[in-house]
Scaffold this motif. Structure first.
Motif, PDB file in Angstrom:
ATOM      1  N   VAL A  75      32.549  27.980  35.187  1.00 27.13           N
ATOM      2  CA  VAL A  75      32.956  28.535  33.886  1.00 27.13           C
ATOM      3  C   VAL A  75      31.980  29.614  33.425  1.00 27.13           C
ATOM      4  O   VAL A  75      32.374  30.585  32.769  1.00 27.13           O
ATOM      5  CB  VAL A  75      33.046  27.407  32.826  1.00 27.13           C
ATOM      6  N   ALA A  76      30.691  29.493  33.793  1.00 27.58           N
ATOM      7  CA  ALA A  76      29.670  30.397  33.275  1.00 27.58           C
ATOM      8  C   ALA A  76      30.061  31.875  33.394  1.00 27.58           C
ATOM      9  O   ALA A  76      29.954  32.627  32.412  1.00 27.58           O
ATOM     10  CB  ALA A  76      28.324  30.120  33.946  1.00 27.58           C
ATOM     11  N   PRO A  77      30.551  32.362  34.544  1.00 23.91           N
ATOM     12  CA  PRO A  77      30.884  33.790  34.636  1.00 23.91           C
ATOM     13  C   PRO A  77      32.026  34.242  33.732  1.00 23.91           C
ATOM     14  O   PRO A  77      32.202  35.440  33.516  1.00 23.91           O
ATOM     15  CB  PRO A  77      31.261  33.963  36.125  1.00 23.91           C
ATOM     16  N   LEU A  78      32.791  33.300  33.195  1.00 23.46           N
ATOM     17  CA  LEU A  78      33.840  33.695  32.252  1.00 23.46           C
ATOM     18  C   LEU A  78      33.248  34.361  31.015  1.00 23.46           C
ATOM     19  O   LEU A  78      33.907  35.181  30.374  1.00 23.46           O
ATOM     20  CB  LEU A  78      34.671  32.480  31.828  1.00 23.46           C
ATOM     21  N   LEU A  79      31.986  34.021  30.685  1.00 24.94           N
ATOM     22  CA  LEU A  79      31.373  34.533  29.460  1.00 24.94           C
ATOM     23  C   LEU A  79      31.105  36.036  29.526  1.00 24.94           C
ATOM     24  O   LEU A  79      30.859  36.662  28.501  1.00 24.94           O
ATOM     25  CB  LEU A  79      30.082  33.773  29.160  1.00 24.94           C
ATOM     26  N   CYS A  80      31.138  36.630  30.720  1.00 23.99           N
ATOM     27  CA  CYS A  80      31.046  38.089  30.834  1.00 23.99           C
ATOM     28  C   CYS A  80      32.174  38.614  31.698  1.00 23.99           C
ATOM     29  O   CYS A  80      33.030  39.349  31.237  1.00 23.99           O
ATOM     30  CB  CYS A  80      29.687  38.525  31.381  1.00 23.99           C
ATOM     31  N   ALA A  81      32.199  38.234  32.978  1.00 18.60           N
ATOM     32  CA  ALA A  81      33.229  38.735  33.883  1.00 18.60           C
ATOM     33  C   ALA A  81      34.628  38.357  33.399  1.00 18.60           C
ATOM     34  O   ALA A  81      35.568  39.156  33.494  1.00 18.60           O
ATOM     35  CB  ALA A  81      33.001  38.201  35.294  1.00 18.60           C
ATOM     36  N   THR A 106      29.823  20.610  24.579  1.00 21.44           N
ATOM     37  CA  THR A 106      29.689  21.578  25.672  1.00 21.44           C
ATOM     38  C   THR A 106      30.027  22.958  25.127  1.00 21.44           C
ATOM     39  O   THR A 106      31.109  23.159  24.553  1.00 21.44           O
ATOM     40  CB  THR A 106      30.629  21.228  26.831  1.00 21.44           C
ATOM     41  N   VAL A 107      29.109  23.904  25.306  1.00 20.93           N
ATOM     42  CA  VAL A 107      29.242  25.207  24.656  1.00 20.93           C
ATOM     43  C   VAL A 107      28.854  26.334  25.617  1.00 20.93           C
ATOM     44  O   VAL A 107      28.261  26.101  26.680  1.00 20.93           O
ATOM     45  CB  VAL A 107      28.371  25.294  23.387  1.00 20.93           C
ATOM     46  N   GLY A 108      29.176  27.549  25.194  1.00 24.42           N
ATOM     47  CA  GLY A 108      28.803  28.733  25.954  1.00 24.42           C
ATOM     48  C   GLY A 108      28.248  29.812  25.056  1.00 24.42           C
ATOM     49  O   GLY A 108      28.508  29.831  23.846  1.00 24.42           O
ATOM     50  N   ILE A 157      33.521  25.086  24.934  1.00 26.52           N
ATOM     51  CA  ILE A 157      33.985  25.004  26.320  1.00 26.52           C
ATOM     52  C   ILE A 157      34.836  23.751  26.472  1.00 26.52           C
ATOM     53  O   ILE A 157      34.373  22.639  26.193  1.00 26.52           O
ATOM     54  CB  ILE A 157      32.802  24.951  27.317  1.00 26.52           C
ATOM     55  N   ASN A 158      36.078  23.923  26.931  1.00 30.05           N
ATOM     56  CA  ASN A 158      36.999  22.793  27.066  1.00 30.05           C
ATOM     57  C   ASN A 158      37.327  22.463  28.518  1.00 30.05           C
ATOM     58  O   ASN A 158      38.135  21.560  28.772  1.00 30.05           O
ATOM     59  CB  ASN A 158      38.300  23.092  26.307  1.00 30.05           C
ATOM     60  N   HIS A 159      36.747  23.185  29.469  1.00 29.31           N
ATOM     61  CA  HIS A 159      36.959  22.867  30.875  1.00 29.31           C
ATOM     62  C   HIS A 159      36.333  21.505  31.211  1.00 29.31           C
ATOM     63  O   HIS A 159      35.410  21.051  30.535  1.00 29.31           O
ATOM     64  CB  HIS A 159      36.313  23.925  31.772  1.00 29.31           C
ATOM     65  N   PRO A 160      36.780  20.865  32.284  1.00 28.45           N
ATOM     66  CA  PRO A 160      36.147  19.614  32.737  1.00 28.45           C
ATOM     67  C   PRO A 160      34.682  19.838  33.102  1.00 28.45           C
ATOM     68  O   PRO A 160      34.295  20.944  33.521  1.00 28.45           O
ATOM     69  CB  PRO A 160      36.964  19.232  33.981  1.00 28.45           C
ATOM     70  N   GLN A 161      33.881  18.807  32.961  1.00 30.72           N
ATOM     71  CA  GLN A 161      32.447  18.921  33.213  1.00 30.72           C
ATOM     72  C   GLN A 161      32.141  19.357  34.648  1.00 30.72           C
ATOM     73  O   GLN A 161      31.175  20.069  34.880  1.00 30.72           O
ATOM     74  CB  GLN A 161      31.761  17.583  32.919  1.00 30.72           C
TER      75      GLN A 161
END
Length: 350
Positions: A154-160, A83-85, A144-148
């Motif tokens: 989690v997606a908005p963490l990559l910018c916001a 699982t990646v971002g 990405i280490n958050h639960p599935q």
């Protein structure tokens, strides 16, 4: 290879499904099946060419979460199924001093954005995450280490997430810090959550009384309605750090006056029109600073993701189908979202 995407062919055109080309994975590339992509206000500005320089077709999206489907022969950090971002960057010069220090976002040669950046791949500019697949150099891929079941949020963490985490960390916010977060939107709500997780005393600033309860629920210790002069005065000379996430032109003096001696106001929102010139006296007489900050480098973004996974921090989101992107943009203009839209990329197959 081709993948299904949603993009726009002109500033005034609607989003439409399209098949776009992705390069075959090279030796250091990671191929990703995209599950979710957050919708950032920068996507809207670019798609509608409000900042100028948009190349079409435009496929925005730089808050990407998915799973590895193939890796190049020299890839060492990822394997199929991980699982990646992918965030705002997909390349940089990697040789300048900034890149050497892990600050790729300040690459002196200019980083390559996940969309609308220069590339040798067809069509000559990068196409982003409003798609079902993407191929990215492993250096710019994140674990990405958050639960599935949290991946969409989690997606908005990559910018916001990184846009707010980076300045909070750079200015050493933590226990004992009194921190203000100006604006409770896509960026601001993440600022409140992360500052709270860092152990700071968090004061949320909003222009709307109706957001007071929401800000407290996000983790703010106090909420100030910035239009109420008496509420603002009560905090004069008391903040170590204020993070201003508002992307509309406004007076900065109201906030610099709340800083302690040597306190810092950091701007992460880019307004359409410049802010009014701030009062120099507010800065000189207490050695206060106004500064800016831009996302984060790859190492810091990974640190942010790990921190958020450890502390259970994700964005508050509203999931949409790809076919609803235009409507979501119209609602974003009206600030009608709590607090980030995320596209379910499986809907692109419909």
């Amino acid at each position: 290879m081709t993948t299904r995407a949603f993009g726009t062919r002109a500033a005034d055109a609607h989003f439409e499904p399209m098949d776009i080309a992705r390069r075959a994975p090279g030796p250091r590339d990671v191929q990703i099946d995209i599950a979710y992509c957050g919708v950032c206000h920068s996507d809207l500005h670019t798609a509608r060419s409000e900042w100028g320089g948009t190349q079409y077709p435009c496929v925005p999206g730089h808050e990407i979460v998915g799973h590895v489907s193939a890796v190049g022969a020299e890839v060492t950090r990822f394997k199929v199924g991980d699982t990646v971002g992918v965030g705002c960057l997909v390349d940089s010069c990697r040789t300048c001093p900034s890149c050497g220090e892990g600050l790729e976002q300040y690459c002196e040669g200019g980083f390559v954005g996940t969309y609308n950046g220069p590339t040798h791949d067809a069509p000559g500019h990068t196409l982003g995450g409003y798609a079902q697949g993407i191929v990215v150099d492993e250096h710019f891929v994140l674990k990405i280490n958050h639960p599935q079941d949290q991946l969409a949020a989690v997606a908005p963490l990559l910018c916001a997430g990184i846009t707010t985490y980076s300045p909070l960390r750079h200015w050493k916010v933590g226990p004992g810090s009194k921190v203000g977060i100006v604006g409770i939107g896509g960026l601001g709500h993440m600022g409140v959550k992360i500052a709270h997780a860092l152990g700071a005393h968090v004061v949320a600033f909003t222009t709307s009384e109706s957001k007071r309860k929401d800000a407290l629920a996000l983790g703010a210790d106090e909420v100030v309605v910035s239009r109420e002069a008496s509420e603002m005065r009560a905090h004069t000379n008391s903040f170590d750090f204020i993070l201003d996430t508002v992307a509309a032109s406004h007076s900065l003096d109201a906030f610099t006056g709340l800083l302690k001696r040597e306190g810092t106001l950091v701007l992460v929102g880019v307004p359409e029109h410049p802010h009014p010139s701030p009062s120099v006296g507010n800065l000189i007489f207490k050695r206060r600073s106004i500064a800016g900050s831009l996302i984060g480098g790859l190492a810091e973004t990974q640190e942010m993701l790990d921190f958020c996974a450890e502390h259970g921090v994700v964005a508050d989101i509203e999931m949409i189908r790809a076919q609803e992107i235009d409507a979501a943009y119209d609602r974003m203009v009206k600030s009608d979202v709590k607090y980030r839209f995320v596209i379910d990329c499986a809907t692109m197959a419909a």
